[in-house]
Scaffold this motif. Sequence first.
Motif, PDB file in Angstrom:
ATOM      1  N   MET A 178       6.061 -35.795  11.873  1.00  0.00           N
ATOM      2  CA  MET A 178       6.641 -36.455  10.696  1.00  0.00           C
ATOM      3  C   MET A 178       6.136 -37.888  10.584  1.00  0.00           C
ATOM      4  N   GLN A 179       6.086 -38.587  11.702  1.00  0.00           N
ATOM      5  CA  GLN A 179       5.657 -39.985  11.694  1.00  0.00           C
ATOM      6  C   GLN A 179       4.182 -40.120  11.309  1.00  0.00           C
ATOM      7  N   ALA A 180       3.351 -39.223  11.828  1.00  0.00           N
ATOM      8  CA  ALA A 180       1.918 -39.319  11.562  1.00  0.00           C
ATOM      9  C   ALA A 180       1.583 -38.989  10.118  1.00  0.00           C
ATOM     10  N   PHE A 181       2.189 -37.952   9.568  1.00  0.00           N
ATOM     11  CA  PHE A 181       1.803 -37.485   8.235  1.00  0.00           C
ATOM     12  C   PHE A 181       2.576 -38.159   7.098  1.00  0.00           C
ATOM     13  N   LEU A 182       3.777 -38.610   7.356  1.00  0.00           N
ATOM     14  CA  LEU A 182       4.569 -39.235   6.300  1.00  0.00           C
ATOM     15  C   LEU A 182       4.566 -40.758   6.368  1.00  0.00           C
ATOM     16  N   PHE A 183       4.548 -41.312   7.590  1.00  0.00           N
ATOM     17  CA  PHE A 183       4.729 -42.754   7.745  1.00  0.00           C
ATOM     18  C   PHE A 183       3.496 -43.471   8.293  1.00  0.00           C
ATOM     19  N   ALA A 184       2.381 -42.756   8.433  1.00  0.00           N
ATOM     20  CA  ALA A 184       1.127 -43.339   8.931  1.00  0.00           C
ATOM     21  C   ALA A 184       1.331 -44.056  10.260  1.00  0.00           C
ATOM     22  N   ASP A 185       2.147 -43.470  11.125  1.00  0.00           N
ATOM     23  CA  ASP A 185       2.437 -44.043  12.434  1.00  0.00           C
ATOM     24  C   ASP A 185       1.874 -43.119  13.504  1.00  0.00           C
ATOM     25  N   VAL A 196      15.350 -33.714  10.123  1.00  0.00           N
ATOM     26  CA  VAL A 196      16.416 -32.773  10.457  1.00  0.00           C
ATOM     27  C   VAL A 196      16.179 -31.436   9.759  1.00  0.00           C
ATOM     28  N   VAL A 197      15.643 -31.464   8.543  1.00  0.00           N
ATOM     29  CA  VAL A 197      15.344 -30.215   7.844  1.00  0.00           C
ATOM     30  C   VAL A 197      14.189 -29.485   8.519  1.00  0.00           C
ATOM     31  N   ALA A 198      13.107 -30.224   8.801  1.00  0.00           N
ATOM     32  CA  ALA A 198      11.950 -29.603   9.447  1.00  0.00           C
ATOM     33  C   ALA A 198      12.303 -29.089  10.840  1.00  0.00           C
TER      34      ALA A 198
END
Length: 371
Positions: free
Chosen positions: A105-112, A336-338
């Motif tokens: 989630m962090q890599a693909f949504l938040f560029a982290d 939480v959904v994923a």
Amino acid sequence: MHAPDGFIDAPISAAAGVLAAGAIAVSLRGARRELGGTSRSSAAESGGERTAPLAGLVAAFIFAVQMLNFPVAAGTSGHLLGGALAAILVGPYTGVLCVSVVLLMQAFLFADGGLTALGVNITTMAITTAVVAYALFRGLVKVLPRTHRSVTAASFVAALVSVPASAVVFTLLYAIGGTTDVSISKVAGAMVGVHILIGIGEAVITALTVGAVIAVRPDLVHGARGLKQKLKLRVNGELVDAPDAEPEPAPAAARSPRKVWIAGLVTSLVLAGFVSFYASADPDGLEKVATDHGIDKKAEEHAYADSPLADYGVKDVDDARLSGGLAGVIGVGVTVVAGTGVFWAVRRRRTSETGTDAADATSPAHTNTTV
């Protein structure tokens, strides 16, 4: 400790990706047992039923707490890695999956965390922390008194050790595939030193969280199962173990994790949506070491640097507090959904397999007839 693209060369990043993929495949198989129990134990089966909905929440909670960087030294901050917490709460295999979902989630949504470095980050932050922490935790629980306080104490030590262990693994990967010519001994000393300090924060958060869940629902803590303290009776002046009593089955409402799930979700939303605004703005341990020792010379910009949620802010929302809060709430919701979807699918697969095995065992082809 999210490594960006460019820190580790392509061959080692690819190898770490293969290792991470293999570990996730193994974890999916192991998580079926943790989430679905076993057909040989009704207690394990009911425990699995309670673990499945909790696992998605654990992923969301880890996402939220990772937004709360805390200061550990002059100009350096740290944040929860979460592998120890997840492994103790929902099991080591499910724990690896929880942190992996967060990293995705962090890599693909938040560029982290870089996309090509995703395998490196899963290896260091999910696999290493969960495996090291749970192995140490189980060893401590076996030698400590069989009490819930011992579980909390063991979780503190396990979490503390897991963070510098993660730093050691990153240093080893960098020694093999680092893209800049730096002194590995200096990098190792700096990485382990700062991450021991970060490990203290990780240990405090982990122990407080595990202790809080144990206080209200010890049956929901994977690491606390089967740790009932023996009742002692005094017979002829000597203390002896009382015989085990069969507990009455709890009503369905008492077994439901709904209240804990709601409380955990609300807590995660508050942490990500409000408290995160007050987190330390200093670079985390890896960022600080990378800057001080020149590791970041070949760091690459994230492929999704211009995404609507990059850097944990909502694009075109000028108010920093509102932007970060909205991003945090969205992140918790998506995670939480994923996570729940993944663990529901794993749980469903396990239930389907168990049902098939049971049907095969009772079919005429498997029935012995004595003449």
